[in-house]
Design a protein around this motif. Structure first.
Motif, PDB file in Angstrom:
ATOM      1  N   LEU A  36      47.033  36.632  35.252  1.00  0.00           N
ATOM      2  CA  LEU A  36      46.323  35.543  34.563  1.00  0.00           C
ATOM      3  C   LEU A  36      45.905  35.915  33.141  1.00  0.00           C
ATOM      4  CD1 LEU A  36      43.994  34.245  37.443  1.00  0.00           C
ATOM      5  CD2 LEU A  36      46.202  33.326  36.696  1.00  0.00           C
ATOM      6  N   LYS A  37      46.268  37.134  32.718  1.00  0.00           N
ATOM      7  CA  LYS A  37      45.861  37.623  31.393  1.00  0.00           C
ATOM      8  C   LYS A  37      44.345  37.513  31.227  1.00  0.00           C
ATOM      9  CE  LYS A  37      50.262  36.561  29.094  1.00  0.00           C
ATOM     10  NZ  LYS A  37      50.983  36.264  30.340  1.00  0.00           N
ATOM     11  N   ALA A  38      43.641  37.950  32.247  1.00  0.00           N
ATOM     12  CA  ALA A  38      42.184  37.837  32.278  1.00  0.00           C
ATOM     13  C   ALA A  38      41.533  39.056  31.645  1.00  0.00           C
ATOM     14  CB  ALA A  38      41.704  37.687  33.724  1.00  0.00           C
ATOM     15  N   ASP A  87      36.192  38.285  32.806  1.00  0.00           N
ATOM     16  CA  ASP A  87      36.746  37.276  33.718  1.00  0.00           C
ATOM     17  C   ASP A  87      36.892  37.833  35.122  1.00  0.00           C
ATOM     18  OD1 ASP A  87      36.994  35.362  31.701  1.00  0.00           O
ATOM     19  OD2 ASP A  87      39.017  36.026  31.160  1.00  0.00           O
ATOM     20  N   THR A 112      46.344  28.882  37.181  1.00  0.00           N
ATOM     21  CA  THR A 112      47.215  29.267  36.059  1.00  0.00           C
ATOM     22  C   THR A 112      46.439  29.882  34.910  1.00  0.00           C
ATOM     23  OG1 THR A 112      47.028  27.007  35.175  1.00  0.00           O
ATOM     24  CG2 THR A 112      48.905  27.487  36.614  1.00  0.00           C
ATOM     25  N   SER A 113      45.111  29.934  35.038  1.00  0.00           N
ATOM     26  CA  SER A 113      44.293  30.541  33.999  1.00  0.00           C
ATOM     27  C   SER A 113      43.079  31.194  34.636  1.00  0.00           C
ATOM     28  CB  SER A 113      43.840  29.489  32.981  1.00  0.00           C
ATOM     29  OG  SER A 113      42.943  28.564  33.579  1.00  0.00           O
ATOM     30  N   ALA A 114      42.464  32.085  33.894  1.00  0.00           N
ATOM     31  CA  ALA A 114      41.289  32.780  34.416  1.00  0.00           C
ATOM     32  C   ALA A 114      40.146  31.798  34.673  1.00  0.00           C
ATOM     33  CB  ALA A 114      40.844  33.863  33.435  1.00  0.00           C
ATOM     34  N   GLY A 115      39.966  30.825  33.786  1.00  0.00           N
ATOM     35  CA  GLY A 115      38.896  29.850  33.969  1.00  0.00           C
ATOM     36  C   GLY A 115      39.070  29.037  35.232  1.00  0.00           C
ATOM     37  N   MET A 116      40.296  28.588  35.483  1.00  0.00           N
ATOM     38  CA  MET A 116      40.576  27.819  36.688  1.00  0.00           C
ATOM     39  C   MET A 116      40.337  28.670  37.928  1.00  0.00           C
ATOM     40  SD  MET A 116      44.173  25.983  37.764  1.00  0.00           S
ATOM     41  CE  MET A 116      44.382  25.205  39.359  1.00  0.00           C
TER      42      MET A 116
END
Length: 260
Positions: A55-57, A61, A111-115
């Motif tokens: 996730l490129k976190a 994150d 698909t993202s760190a926030g999600m």
């Protein structure tokens, strides 16, 4: 027909002379749900490096992926207990398991760190809805020595869940089922949650230990603010350290610290 069902379940829920005949089957289903909830609190720990890469976190994150679950759980637990007493433990249990399954699906598809962090928070909320219903249902379904055995079994499961979660996180990530990698640790919750829902509808008896929703219309104006304030206090105490990462993010901010 409806009166017969209600009478049978009322006896089971009040600890009458006729114990609920499917109480141990119901306990099995509820303990399976509890195991899912408790394992998911620690299952991400060994998968964090893979999650960060996928996730490129950032490191902050990744800390939130663990803390969001705990924060959601802590903030919802008291409210969920009150709602279960008032509206029925089975209803809240089934609602919590359904929400937990959907949040697990969202975590697996993130698909993202926030999600991902948001879905983990929802998972924690769902877990908090489930857990009080299990303990309350044990009190209504079991009496005497059987009640002690049920709670002992629950305690044993709770004791090993953290260690099992850490182990499963590594095993499932390395297993890489269907090429899913770390997403497997959340995808595997879906069939298990469906199993809990199907068996729960069949075996768990409806019960309620508090007054009916219509019996006290003042609850929303008297109890809710107290419960909400307690939950907010838990959030406020835990949130400052949840996303802390490195010396540059000390809490409280320098501008708000006392010089004395």
């Amino acid at each position: 027909m409806s009166s017969t069902t209600t009478d049978t379940r009322d006896i089971a829920a009040t600890g009458g002379a006729m114990p609920y005949p499917k109480r141990w089957a119901a306990a099995f289903v509820m303990i399976l749900a509890a195991l899912l909830d408790m394992i998911d609190g620690s299952i991400v720990n060994t998968a964090l490096p893979s999650i960060g890469t996928g996730l490129k976190a950032t490191s902050a994150d990744l800390q939130w992926t663990v803390s969001a679950y705990m924060l959601g759980f802590a903030a919802t637990l008291i409210i969920a207990g009150h709602l279960g007493d008032r509206y029925g433990h089975k209803k809240l249990f089934m609602t919590g398991v359904s929400a937990f399954a959907l949040a697990s699906l969202a975590s697996a598809a993130a698909t993202s760190a926030g999600m991902f962090v948001a879905s983990r928070g929802i998972q924690g909320v769902a877990a908090a809805i489930v857990m009080p219903q299990i303990l309350a249902s044990f009190r209504t379904m079991f009496d005497g020595e059987e009640r002690g055995k049920a709670f002992a079994l629950y305690g044993a499961i709770a004791g090993i869940s953290t260690a099992v979660g850490v182990l499963l996180g590594g095993v499932l990530t390395d297993w890489d089922l269907f090429g899913w990698g770390w997403r497997t640790i959340f995808a595997i919750n879906l069939p298990l949650a469906v199993l809990v829902l199907v068996l729960g509808l069949k075996w768990i008896a409806a019960s309620r230990t508090g007054p009916s929703p219509a019996a006290s219309t003042s609850w929303a104006t008297s109890t809710w603010p107290q419960v909400s304030s307690r939950s907010c206090c838990r959030w406020c105490r835990a949130a400052p350290t949840a996303g802390r990462c490195g010396a540059g993010s000390a809490w409280p901010p320098a501008s708000s610290r006392s010089p004395y």
